[in-house]
Design a protein around this motif. Structure first.
Motif, short mmCIF file in Angstrom:
data_model
loop_
_atom_site.label_atom_id
_atom_site.label_comp_id
_atom_site.label_asym_id
_atom_site.label_seq_id
_atom_site.Cartn_x
_atom_site.Cartn_y
_atom_site.Cartn_z
N ALA A 7 0.84 -1.20 0.00
CA ALA A 7 0.00 0.00 0.00
C ALA A 7 0.88 1.25 0.00
CB ALA A 7 -0.93 0.00 1.21
N ASP A 8 0.87 1.95 -1.11
CA ASP A 8 1.70 3.15 -1.25
C ASP A 8 1.03 4.05 -2.29
OD1 ASP A 8 3.96 4.90 -2.41
OD2 ASP A 8 4.94 3.94 -0.70
N GLU A 9 1.06 5.35 -2.05
CA GLU A 9 0.39 6.27 -2.96
C GLU A 9 1.12 6.44 -4.28
OE1 GLU A 9 0.15 10.05 -1.04
OE2 GLU A 9 2.26 10.07 -0.47
N ASP A 35 -4.41 3.98 -1.98
CA ASP A 35 -4.94 4.92 -0.99
C ASP A 35 -5.51 4.13 0.19
OD1 ASP A 35 -7.67 4.15 -1.66
OD2 ASP A 35 -7.44 5.42 -3.43
N LEU A 36 -5.89 4.86 1.22
CA LEU A 36 -6.35 4.21 2.45
C LEU A 36 -7.65 3.45 2.24
CD1 LEU A 36 -5.66 3.81 5.43
CD2 LEU A 36 -6.95 5.89 5.94
N ASP A 37 -8.54 3.99 1.43
CA ASP A 37 -9.83 3.32 1.20
C ASP A 37 -9.64 1.96 0.52
OD1 ASP A 37 -11.25 5.37 2.35
OD2 ASP A 37 -11.67 6.40 0.47
N SER A 38 -8.80 1.92 -0.51
CA SER A 38 -8.57 0.65 -1.19
C SER A 38 -7.82 -0.33 -0.29
CB SER A 38 -7.81 0.87 -2.50
OG SER A 38 -6.60 1.56 -2.28
N VAL A 54 2.56 -0.92 4.54
CA VAL A 54 1.79 0.32 4.42
C VAL A 54 2.70 1.53 4.56
CG1 VAL A 54 -0.20 1.60 5.27
CG2 VAL A 54 -0.12 -0.89 5.56
N ASN A 55 2.69 2.38 3.53
CA ASN A 55 3.49 3.60 3.58
C ASN A 55 2.94 4.55 4.64
OD1 ASN A 55 4.36 6.48 2.74
ND2 ASN A 55 5.61 5.17 1.44
#
Length: 239
Positions: A7-9, A35-38, A54-55
């Motif tokens: 998980a990284d933008e 993103d946080l939602d996904s 998670v970034n």
């Protein structure tokens, strides 16, 4: 099959990290979240995720307490923070909240792969450069402190074999009860050993003791293969 979520933008870093890990762990299945939602949707999905990388930027102002939202979504997933910057105390704060490790974007590929394997194996992982014995940290310490650290590495605190056993299991993240069961000793005895080790290591809590213990093992100050064998209980035959 192990399932790992990255998980990284930034799509470029997500893809790069996934490629590196996929080469080392070809049997694993990889997912991505931008993103946080996904990320939350992936954690709540029916298929279990074993590890979420998670970034820090994705967590926003809620970090590190956001771990509780993650655990409510998927309690059995192991969580690792990814960031470029971080001090030892900051990383310990994340570990104390419930994260299982920290990966720096400045680490080498092989170090990142090793960290992922450590966490998947049920252990904590922190970049050695951030720990009290890490080279990057040591360069900024006063000479007297560096000399004391060096002497501690050469002679692992004069620990008894049993204390080394407890320290090694503490590094693996075991609780007092689990340590007592593994070594066939009473839980109050384990508490005494752990309290004594924390005083010797000059740490504030079990989390910091576990991290430093892991670092000592990596620097060979404590040999994980030299732990004494658990005592076998003798069963007397019935008369």
């Amino acid at each position: 099959m192990v399932r790992i979520l990255v998980a990284d933008e930034h799509a470029l870093y997500r893809t790069g990290l996934r490629v590196v890990l996929q080469a080392a762990l070809p049997e694993a299945e990889f997912l991505e979240a931008g993103d946080l939602d996904s990320l939350m949707r992936a954690l709540q999905a029916e298929r279990h995720i074993d590890l979420a990388l998670v970034n820090l930027n994705l967590m926003g102002a809620a970090s590190p307490s956001i771990i509780w939202d993650f655990k409510r979504a998927s309690a059995l997933t192991r969580y690792v923070v990814i960031s470029t910057d971080g001090t030892f105390d900051q990383v310990l704060h994340y570990i104390a909240e419930g994260f299982h490790g920290f990966i720096s974007t400045l680490q080498r590929d092989d170090e990142i792969v090793e960290a992922v394997r450590e966490v998947l194996a049920g252990r904590l992982s922190i970049p050695r450069a951030l720990t009290p014995f890490g080279s990057a940290t040591e360069r900024h310490r006063p000479p007297a402190v560096r000399q004391r650290r060096s002497s501690l590495q050469q002679s692992p605190f004069g620990l008894t074999p049993r204390q080394k056993d407890v320290l090694t299991l503490l590094a693996d993240g075991l609780s007092n009860r689990e340590i007592a069961q593994a070594l066939h000793i009473a839980e109050p005895t384990t508490k005494i050993h752990v309290s004594g080790l924390m005083r010797v290591l000059n740490v504030r809590n079990r989390t910091e003791a576990a991290v430093i213990a892991r670092d000592l093992i990596h620097t060979s100050a404590i040999d994980p293969q030299s732990r004494s064998k658990p005592r076998q209980r003798k069963i007397k035959p019935r008369q």
